[in-house]
Design an enzyme around this catalytic site. Structure first.
Site, PDB file in Angstrom:
ATOM      1  N   ARG A 122       3.256   7.928  13.785  1.00  0.00           N
ATOM      2  CA  ARG A 122       2.814   7.579  11.903  1.00  0.00           C
ATOM      3  C   ARG A 122       2.851   8.898  11.366  1.00  0.00           C
ATOM      4  NH1 ARG A 122       2.991   1.990   8.703  1.00  0.00           N
ATOM      5  NH2 ARG A 122       2.754   3.028   6.978  1.00  0.00           N
TER       6      ARG A 122
ATOM      7  N   HIS B 164       3.032  12.389  -7.575  1.00  0.00           N
ATOM      8  CA  HIS B 164       2.978  12.398  -5.702  1.00  0.00           C
ATOM      9  C   HIS B 164       3.917  13.253  -5.252  1.00  0.00           C
ATOM     10  CE1 HIS B 164       1.312  10.979  -2.281  1.00  0.00           C
ATOM     11  NE2 HIS B 164       3.287  10.697  -1.809  1.00  0.00           N
TER      12      HIS B 164
ATOM     13  N   ARG C 209      -8.900 -13.876   1.927  1.00  0.00           N
ATOM     14  CA  ARG C 209      -9.033 -12.398   3.257  1.00  0.00           C
ATOM     15  C   ARG C 209      -7.307 -13.047   3.596  1.00  0.00           C
ATOM     16  NH1 ARG C 209     -12.942 -16.185   4.849  1.00  0.00           N
ATOM     17  NH2 ARG C 209     -15.047 -14.925   4.335  1.00  0.00           N
TER      18      ARG C 209
ATOM     19  N   HIS D 112      -2.547  15.913  -1.025  1.00  0.00           N
ATOM     20  CA  HIS D 112      -3.600  15.314  -1.839  1.00  0.00           C
ATOM     21  C   HIS D 112      -4.386  15.605  -2.243  1.00  0.00           C
ATOM     22  CE1 HIS D 112      -2.282  11.324   0.655  1.00  0.00           C
ATOM     23  NE2 HIS D 112      -1.780  11.315  -0.436  1.00  0.00           N
TER      24      HIS D 112
ATOM     25  N   GLU E 267      10.900  12.623  -1.406  1.00  0.00           N
ATOM     26  CA  GLU E 267      10.017  12.085  -0.680  1.00  0.00           C
ATOM     27  C   GLU E 267      11.254  11.704   0.929  1.00  0.00           C
ATOM     28  OE1 GLU E 267       7.428  10.741   0.845  1.00  0.00           O
ATOM     29  OE2 GLU E 267       6.011  10.787  -0.473  1.00  0.00           O
TER      30      GLU E 267
ATOM     31  N   LYS F 249       0.463   0.175   4.297  1.00  0.00           N
ATOM     32  CA  LYS F 249      -0.056   1.187   3.772  1.00  0.00           C
ATOM     33  C   LYS F 249      -0.083   0.894   2.117  1.00  0.00           C
ATOM     34  CE  LYS F 249      -0.138   4.564   6.404  1.00  0.00           C
ATOM     35  NZ  LYS F 249      -0.044   6.591   6.330  1.00  0.00           N
TER      36      LYS F 249
ATOM     37  N   HIS G 142       1.768  16.311   3.336  1.00  0.00           N
ATOM     38  CA  HIS G 142      -0.082  15.599   2.023  1.00  0.00           C
ATOM     39  C   HIS G 142      -1.378  15.859   1.598  1.00  0.00           C
ATOM     40  CE1 HIS G 142       3.007  12.215   2.443  1.00  0.00           C
ATOM     41  NE2 HIS G 142       2.753  11.412   1.164  1.00  0.00           N
TER      42      HIS G 142
ATOM     43  N   GLU H  54      -0.544   4.213  12.498  1.00  0.00           N
ATOM     44  CA  GLU H  54      -0.848   5.319  12.892  1.00  0.00           C
ATOM     45  C   GLU H  54      -1.390   6.614  13.912  1.00  0.00           C
ATOM     46  OE1 GLU H  54      -0.591   7.671   8.855  1.00  0.00           O
ATOM     47  OE2 GLU H  54      -1.819   9.184   9.538  1.00  0.00           O
TER      48      GLU H  54
ATOM     49  N   LYS I 272      12.001   5.566   8.312  1.00  0.00           N
ATOM     50  CA  LYS I 272      10.687   5.394   8.074  1.00  0.00           C
ATOM     51  C   LYS I 272      10.154   3.826   8.632  1.00  0.00           C
ATOM     52  CE  LYS I 272       6.856   4.782   5.494  1.00  0.00           C
ATOM     53  NZ  LYS I 272       5.667   4.459   4.035  1.00  0.00           N
TER      54      LYS I 272
ATOM     55  N   ASN J  13       2.902  12.161   7.252  1.00  0.00           N
ATOM     56  CA  ASN J  13       2.208  12.692   6.314  1.00  0.00           C
ATOM     57  C   ASN J  13       2.696  14.238   6.039  1.00  0.00           C
ATOM     58  OD1 ASN J  13       0.581  10.325   5.581  1.00  0.00           O
ATOM     59  ND2 ASN J  13      -0.549  10.700   7.081  1.00  0.00           N
TER      60      ASN J  13
HETATM   61  P1  NAD Z   1       4.615   5.218 -10.050  1.00  0.00           P
HETATM   62  O1  NAD Z   1       4.182   4.008  -9.734  1.00  0.00           O
HETATM   63  O2  NAD Z   1       3.679   5.674 -11.120  1.00  0.00           O
HETATM   64  O3  NAD Z   1       5.821   5.071 -11.211  1.00  0.00           O
HETATM   65  C1  NAD Z   1       5.741   6.297 -11.713  1.00  0.00           C
HETATM   66  C2  NAD Z   1       6.471   6.049 -13.085  1.00  0.00           C
HETATM   67  O4  NAD Z   1       7.833   5.531 -13.399  1.00  0.00           O
HETATM   68  C3  NAD Z   1       5.208   5.001 -13.641  1.00  0.00           C
HETATM   69  O5  NAD Z   1       5.017   5.627 -15.186  1.00  0.00           O
HETATM   70  C4  NAD Z   1       5.608   3.865 -13.569  1.00  0.00           C
HETATM   71  O6  NAD Z   1       5.772   2.627 -14.668  1.00  0.00           O
HETATM   72  C5  NAD Z   1       7.526   3.903 -13.934  1.00  0.00           C
HETATM   73  N1  NAD Z   1       8.514   3.240 -13.438  1.00  0.00           N
HETATM   74  C6  NAD Z   1       8.310   2.722 -12.113  1.00  0.00           C
HETATM   75  N2  NAD Z   1       9.678   1.591 -12.055  1.00  0.00           N
HETATM   76  C7  NAD Z   1      11.256   2.510 -13.241  1.00  0.00           C
HETATM   77  C8  NAD Z   1      11.530   2.100 -13.468  1.00  0.00           C
HETATM   78  N3  NAD Z   1      12.787   1.500 -13.348  1.00  0.00           N
HETATM   79  N4  NAD Z   1      12.301   2.305 -14.702  1.00  0.00           N
HETATM   80  C9  NAD Z   1      11.379   3.551 -15.860  1.00  0.00           C
HETATM   81  N5  NAD Z   1      10.474   3.614 -15.234  1.00  0.00           N
HETATM   82  C10 NAD Z   1      10.005   3.266 -14.639  1.00  0.00           C
HETATM   83  O7  NAD Z   1       4.786   6.142  -8.727  1.00  0.00           O
HETATM   84  P2  NAD Z   1       5.512   6.258  -7.379  1.00  0.00           P
HETATM   85  O8  NAD Z   1       6.216   7.369  -7.609  1.00  0.00           O
HETATM   86  O9  NAD Z   1       6.372   4.564  -6.866  1.00  0.00           O
HETATM   87  O10 NAD Z   1       4.536   6.132  -6.105  1.00  0.00           O
HETATM   88  C11 NAD Z   1       3.648   7.001  -6.738  1.00  0.00           C
HETATM   89  C12 NAD Z   1       1.919   6.486  -5.714  1.00  0.00           C
HETATM   90  O11 NAD Z   1       3.031   6.126  -4.334  1.00  0.00           O
HETATM   91  C13 NAD Z   1       0.502   6.683  -5.433  1.00  0.00           C
HETATM   92  O12 NAD Z   1      -0.012   6.635  -5.576  1.00  0.00           O
HETATM   93  C14 NAD Z   1       1.314   7.407  -3.770  1.00  0.00           C
HETATM   94  O13 NAD Z   1       0.516   7.214  -3.384  1.00  0.00           O
HETATM   95  C15 NAD Z   1       1.405   6.106  -3.469  1.00  0.00           C
HETATM   96  N6  NAD Z   1       2.206   6.137  -1.979  1.00  0.00           N
HETATM   97  C16 NAD Z   1       2.080   5.558  -1.043  1.00  0.00           C
HETATM   98  C17 NAD Z   1       2.748   5.245   0.001  1.00  0.00           C
HETATM   99  C18 NAD Z   1       2.317   4.025   0.955  1.00  0.00           C
HETATM  100  O14 NAD Z   1       2.919   4.140   2.187  1.00  0.00           O
HETATM  101  N7  NAD Z   1       1.831   3.285   0.628  1.00  0.00           N
HETATM  102  C19 NAD Z   1       3.742   5.929   0.112  1.00  0.00           C
HETATM  103  C20 NAD Z   1       4.048   7.204  -0.581  1.00  0.00           C
HETATM  104  C21 NAD Z   1       2.924   7.368  -1.881  1.00  0.00           C
HETATM  105  N1  GLY Z   2       3.636   7.260   3.931  1.00  0.00           N
HETATM  106  C1  GLY Z   2       3.277   7.563   4.746  1.00  0.00           C
HETATM  107  C2  GLY Z   2       3.374   6.344   5.274  1.00  0.00           C
HETATM  108  O1  GLY Z   2       3.514   5.495   4.710  1.00  0.00           O
HETATM  109  O2  GLY Z   2       2.709   6.764   7.181  1.00  0.00           O
END
Ligand code: NAD
Ligand code: GLY
Length: 359
Positions: A238, A262, A118, A249, A182, A140, A245, A234, A224, A242
């Site tokens: 907030r 993404h 939890r 998405h 972003e 998130k 998005h 949100e 942010k 998006n």
């Molecule tokens: P990712 O986590 O897939 O990383 C991208 C690639 O880079 C992967 O292959 C990873 O292994 C590699 N990598 C990571 N760090 C590295 C480094 N230092 N050197 C070499 N390779 C490296 O993608 P991302 O773009 O970081 O994140 C995208 C994800 O984030 C999506 O799932 C999206 O939905 C999510 N997201 C979440 C939020 C939120 O608020 N929680 C906001 C935006 C995006």
């Molecule tokens: N990436 C959108 C949010 O964090 O709200």
């Protein structure tokens, strides 16, 4: 090192941004209450940074779970491997989970932390530009479902975010551009001055000039953090984060998770939102041209995928989290730096945009 704050009363936390932060044991250790740690990472990042993070935790009960790399593995099934490790190694509710990786690892490790017994503390150590400017901040967490992106998740804030900008040296150019997407988003939402700065410095960012990257990360995190502090879960403002998005998405889901990054999908999504805003007469043509130009210069796509029809867009957009009473609410633009959330748009214009961007 720069320290920012996410102001959320008793759940406030710092964001540390700087070079070589993963060489500073005290920075990490001061956010771990008990000496029990599980590092969650993937098979690309582990060979690069896992030993480094482990070495910061000498004398701790520290284990790691290494997940397969990729958006297509951001699933409940793969998430279960984190719980398998936590339970088989008898980690207690005093464990701290460290998310070492990009947004996929951050979202999954954060969700695991929200649910294990939890809720246990977790720390974000983002290693992609995208995760340093966006996903590690704001709490998130989620996994994907075959029918929709990030549909299973929780709001759950970390203890701190440690963004070591040196980790970006191993990131490839396509992933860097995905993060720049972003960064541009913040300029479009409510920071036109930052958008102007980005127009002047986009080449420096692509060339990874350290001062430019550091400034862009700090300003993005500050933008942010300000929004999250006003509306953590949100209920209102907030949703502006998006921008792009709902369209993006749909592209990620429609094209199969991982095929469009993404940041790529939301770049096209933001251009689609701008296109619709212009069709509605809300955004000037000159502003639309500036938006198209900056994404293009960043090396990001500004046209829709050839394989997607307008109808497929509509079907996928109908499961967006912002849908209310069957109406798709969209983030649209009344200018650069003036994003609005709206369900008061002419649906015929939305159809025009979808048809214009369909393959
Ligand atoms: P990712 O986590 O897939 O990383 C991208 C690639 O880079 C992967 O292959 C990873 O292994 C590699 N990598 C990571 N760090 C590295 C480094 N230092 N050197 C070499 N390779 C490296 O993608 P991302 O773009 O970081 O994140 C995208 C994800 O984030 C999506 O799932 C999206 O939905 C999510 N997201 C979440 C939020 C939120 O608020 N929680 C906001 C935006 C995006
Ligand atoms: N990436 C959108 C949010 O964090 O709200």
């Amino acid at each position: 090192m720069k320290t920012l704050n996410v102001a959320l009363a008793d759940r406030s936390y710092p964001i540390y941004i700087g070079e070589d932060l993963l060489s500073q044991p005290a920075l990490l250790q001061k956010h771990i209450k008990r000496k029990e740690v599980l590092i969650v990472t993937n098979d690309t990042i582990a060979p690069l940074y896992l030993d480094k993070v482990r070495s910061l935790l000498a004398g701790y009960h520290c284990d790691a779970v290494v997940l397969p790399d990729g958006e297509e593995f951001k699933t409940l099934e793969v998430l279960n491997r984190i719980y398998d490790k936590l339970l088989s190694e008898r980690f207690s509710r005093r464990v701290t989970i460290i998310a070492l990786g990009g947004g996929v690892i951050g979202d999954m490790a954060g969700f695991a932390a929200a649910c294990y017994q939890r809720g246990v503390p977790f720390i974000q150590v983002p290693t992609t530009l995208l995760s340093q400017v966006d996903s590690s901040v704001g709490g998130k967490t989620a996994v994907n479902h075959p029918l929709g992106k990030n549909m299973i998740g929780a709001f759950y804030q970390p203890q701190c975010v440690i963004a070591d900008t040196s980790t970006l040296n191993t990131l490839d150019d396509r992933q860097l551009a995905s993060g720049i997407s972003e960064v541009i988003k913040y300029g479009l939402i409510n920071d036109s001055e930052f958008f102007d700065w980005l127009e002047a410095n986009i080449d420096a960012l692509k060339m990874r000039k350290p001062e430019a990257l550091a400034y862009a990360i700090e300003r993005s995190c500050q933008d942010k953090a300000d929004v999250v502090a006003k509306d953590e879960t949100e209920q209102g403002v907030r949703a502006l984060l998006n921008l792009g998005h709902t369209f993006g998405h749909a592209i990620e889901t429609g094209m199969g998770y991982g095929n469009w990054l993404h940041g790529e999908a939301i770049a096209t999504g933001m251009v689609m939102a701008a296109d619709l805003s212009a069709r509605l007469g809300w955004l000037e043509q000159a502003a639309l041209s500036r938006i198209q130009a900056i994404f293009k210069r960043a090396g990001l796509p500004i046209t829709g995928p050839e394989a997607m029809s307008a109808q497929q867009f509509m079907d996928l957009m109908a499961v967006d989290k912002k849908v209310q009473d069957g109406v798709i609410r969209l983030i649209l633009l009344k200018g650069i730096g003036q994003a609005v959330i709206s369900d008061d748009y002419d649906p015929a214009k939305l159809q025009q945009t979808l048809q214009y961007f369909q393959g």
